[in-house]
Design a protein around this motif. Structure first.
Motif, PDB file in Angstrom:
ATOM      1  N   GLN A  18       0.832  -1.202   0.000  1.00 26.50           N
ATOM      2  CA  GLN A  18       0.000   0.000   0.000  1.00 26.50           C
ATOM      3  C   GLN A  18       0.868   1.254   0.000  1.00 26.50           C
ATOM      4  O   GLN A  18       0.576   2.220  -0.706  1.00 26.50           O
ATOM      5  CB  GLN A  18      -0.931   0.007   1.214  1.00 26.50           C
ATOM      6  CG  GLN A  18      -2.015  -1.029   1.159  1.00 26.50           C
ATOM      7  CD  GLN A  18      -2.777  -1.136   2.466  1.00 26.50           C
ATOM      8  OE1 GLN A  18      -2.345  -0.634   3.505  1.00 26.50           O
ATOM      9  NE2 GLN A  18      -3.918  -1.800   2.417  1.00 26.50           N
ATOM     10  N   ALA A  21       2.351   1.642  -3.474  1.00 27.01           N
ATOM     11  CA  ALA A  21       1.357   2.127  -4.434  1.00 27.01           C
ATOM     12  C   ALA A  21       1.075   3.611  -4.217  1.00 27.01           C
ATOM     13  O   ALA A  21       0.963   4.372  -5.188  1.00 27.01           O
ATOM     14  CB  ALA A  21       0.069   1.318  -4.303  1.00 27.01           C
ATOM     15  N   LEU A  25       1.934   6.455  -6.920  1.00 33.08           N
ATOM     16  CA  LEU A  25       0.814   7.287  -7.355  1.00 33.08           C
ATOM     17  C   LEU A  25       1.140   8.773  -7.206  1.00 33.08           C
ATOM     18  O   LEU A  25       0.904   9.564  -8.133  1.00 33.08           O
ATOM     19  CB  LEU A  25      -0.446   6.935  -6.559  1.00 33.08           C
ATOM     20  CG  LEU A  25      -1.704   7.698  -6.929  1.00 33.08           C
ATOM     21  CD1 LEU A  25      -2.194   7.261  -8.302  1.00 33.08           C
ATOM     22  CD2 LEU A  25      -2.775   7.475  -5.888  1.00 33.08           C
ATOM     23  N   ILE A 102       5.569  -2.488  -7.921  1.00 28.81           N
ATOM     24  CA  ILE A 102       4.559  -1.502  -8.330  1.00 28.81           C
ATOM     25  C   ILE A 102       5.033  -0.752  -9.573  1.00 28.81           C
ATOM     26  O   ILE A 102       4.236  -0.477 -10.480  1.00 28.81           O
ATOM     27  CB  ILE A 102       4.219  -0.549  -7.176  1.00 28.81           C
ATOM     28  CG1 ILE A 102       3.615  -1.316  -5.996  1.00 28.81           C
ATOM     29  CG2 ILE A 102       3.287   0.552  -7.627  1.00 28.81           C
ATOM     30  CD1 ILE A 102       2.290  -1.969  -6.283  1.00 28.81           C
ATOM     31  N   LYS A 106       3.161  -0.700 -13.068  1.00 26.05           N
ATOM     32  CA  LYS A 106       2.827   0.589 -13.670  1.00 26.05           C
ATOM     33  C   LYS A 106       3.311   0.678 -15.106  1.00 26.05           C
ATOM     34  O   LYS A 106       2.721   1.379 -15.929  1.00 26.05           O
ATOM     35  CB  LYS A 106       3.425   1.731 -12.850  1.00 26.05           C
ATOM     36  CG  LYS A 106       2.959   3.108 -13.303  1.00 26.05           C
ATOM     37  CD  LYS A 106       3.807   4.185 -12.701  1.00 26.05           C
ATOM     38  CE  LYS A 106       4.870   4.749 -13.557  1.00 26.05           C
ATOM     39  NZ  LYS A 106       4.738   4.963 -14.923  1.00 26.05           N
TER      40      LYS A 106
END
Length: 140
Positions: A18, A21, A25, A102, A106
């Protein structure tokens, strides 16, 4: 007989994923904003953006620095928002793995980015930024 993978199994993988991410982000959002600003600048002043578009040493240095910032941002987010995670060397290494995972996922998205990606240079910058920001947690 001792289980050598016991420590690996006991790491907080879900919060680390988490955190990775959230970090990617935020970095992608900042990268997209920079991409849009440079696109607008390119329309106004075409000669000014040749350094970033040319793919020379300047772009590699900026990618390395941005990856270091992503690694440092990951540790900062772990310290501030994921306080229940005990930070030590193993957690930092697991965080590197989660960030790489991640970033790899992506790469399947067709998001135009300048500095958020996964190359060897960016991997080294990511580790350097993460471990320099988390240097107080190496030995615990």
């Amino acid at each position: 007989m001792r289980d050598p993978l016991r420590r690996l199994k006991s790491l907080p993988w879900l919060p680390l994923l988490q955190n990775a991410a959230l970090t990617i982000l935020l970095a992608t959002a900042l990268d997209l904003a920079l991409w849009l600003m440079l696109f607008g600048l390119f329309n106004i002043w075409p000669q000014g953006t040749n350094l970033l578009v040319s793919g020379g040493m300047t772009q590699q240095l900026l990618q390395f620095t941005a990856a270091g910032g992503i690694g440092a941002l990951s540790v900062i987010l772990l310290e501030r928002w994921f306080r229940h995670i005990v930070l030590d060397g193993a957690t930092l290494w697991a965080s590197v793995g989660c960030l790489v995972l991640i970033l790899y996922l992506k790469s399947f998205l067709q998001v135009p980015t300048l500095f958020v990606g996964l190359s060897y240079l960016q991997f080294v910058g990511l580790m350097l930024g993460l471990f320099s920001q988390g240097r107080t947690y190496w030995r615990w």
